[in-house]
Design an enzyme around this catalytic site. Structure first.
Site, PDB file in Angstrom:
ATOM      1  N   GLU A  97       6.376  39.575  23.096  1.00 26.38           N
ATOM      2  CA  GLU A  97       7.603  38.838  23.365  1.00 26.38           C
ATOM      3  C   GLU A  97       7.600  37.434  22.760  1.00 26.38           C
ATOM      4  OE1 GLU A  97      10.236  39.952  24.669  1.00 26.38           O
ATOM      5  OE2 GLU A  97       9.705  41.702  25.875  1.00 26.38           O
ATOM      6  N   GLU A 128     -12.153  51.838  28.418  1.00 23.35           N
ATOM      7  CA  GLU A 128     -12.264  50.676  29.309  1.00 23.35           C
ATOM      8  C   GLU A 128     -13.699  50.415  29.725  1.00 23.35           C
ATOM      9  OE1 GLU A 128     -11.862  51.630  33.949  1.00 23.35           O
ATOM     10  OE2 GLU A 128      -9.929  51.572  32.907  1.00 23.35           O
TER      11      GLU A 128
END
Length: 315
Positions: A97, A128
């Protein structure tokens, strides 16, 4: 692996998860599926209402981290988020963004997710669990001591996030650890530890809920306030917005109007003269300077519009 030790790692992990607030089971909600939909919605909404309070308790730590990040970015550094699963996706979202909102360079704010871009839409098995993968991802970015790395993990134990922070700190980068459990390994590994404890989830262990909301709120602050400190805004106006589509072009005109109060024809002329750069257009109108002078003044003020206006008026 020795067969006699084969079950120890899962057993250790289960014991570790049993200690985490974010993984706690809530027996009072064991029959939640028996409630009607409106009742469950009200319950979930009430749970979410506690998140901003938990974030508010950590605002001093958040602000300190933001000031440190902004100082390094002002010196040419980058902001890099690193996480797995939901936490990684939130970091990538926040980073993505920044270019349209603040006209940030594409490589100024970066989101790393364990397993790479494919992990945005699907689970990448084992990603992960690898601190080495995090180190390799940061090494590929040629991390420097001007950069800032924010590790994000609800549990605060995710090896990818902890590994990212550990690698970054060893190389002199600024490090922030954002977790949702107290006493987390991630916060301990970072220079700036932020632990927003939102309590057990309505669905046991589903940390995309309250923990994810808390992480989103903090990441909103990190990027937005950092950009304010870097001069990407004028008051509460996004003066570095990139007008890449018709909606944003309309927003650009509106921002110039709100900042200057100038008539439409003057706004159009200012934007045309400055190549559509909102900040420059505002400066030409408020300081009564031409486009070239506006560009020079902004460069001298390191992009801070208010400082450029003051310099123009003092000249």
């Amino acid at each position: 692996m020795n067969p006699s030790t084969q079950g120890q790692a899962p057993d250790r992990l289960r014991a570790e998860l049993d200690t985490l607030t974010t993984e706690a089971f809530r027996p009072e909600l064991a029959d939640v599926d028996r409630l009607n939909t409106l009742a469950i919605a009200r319950l979930m909404n009430a749970e979410d209402a506690a998140v901003p309070t938990a974030v508010a308790e950590r605002l001093p730590e958040v602000a300190a981290a933001i000031d440190a990040i902004a100082a390094r970015m002002a010196d040419g550094g980058r902001l890099i988020y690193a996480g797995a699963g939901t936490a990684g996706r939130l970091g990538v979202l926040d980073a993505s963004e920044c270019p349209p909102t603040f006209n940030a360079a594409p490589d100024q704010v970066i989101g790393l997710i364990a397993g790479g871009p494919d992990a945005l839409v699907t689970s990448i098995e084992g990603a992960e669990d690898s601190a080495e993968l995090a180190a390799a991802d940061l090494a590929a970015l040629k991390l420097t001591d001007r950069d800032s790395v924010v590790g994000v993990s609800a549990s605060g134990r995710t090896p990818y996030a902890v590994g990212a922070v550990t690698y970054a700190r060893e190389r002199g980068a600024l490090t922030v650890g954002l977790a949702c459990n107290a006493g987390s390994a991630l916060a301990a590994a970072a220079e700036h530890g932020i632990e927003v404890v939102v309590g057990p989830e309505m669905l046991t262990g589903s940390t995309r809920l309250k923990a994810g909301t808390a992480q989103k709120l903090v990441l909103n602050m990190v990027s937005t306030l950092t950009m304010i400190r870097l001069g990407k805004t004028y008051g509460n106006l996004m003066v570095d917005v990139r007008a890449s589509n018709e909606k944003l072009r309309a927003r650009s005109r509106r921002i110039v109007a709100l900042a200057t109060g100038a008539p439409d024809d003057a706004i159009e002329a200012a934007l045309a003269a400055t190549g559509g750069e909102v900040k420059n257009a505002i400066l030409t109108l408020l300081a009564d300077v031409d486009a070239a002078t506006a560009e020079r003044l902004l460069a001298e003020a390191n992009g801070h519009l208010r400082a450029a206006i003051d310099a123009a008026r003092a000249a």
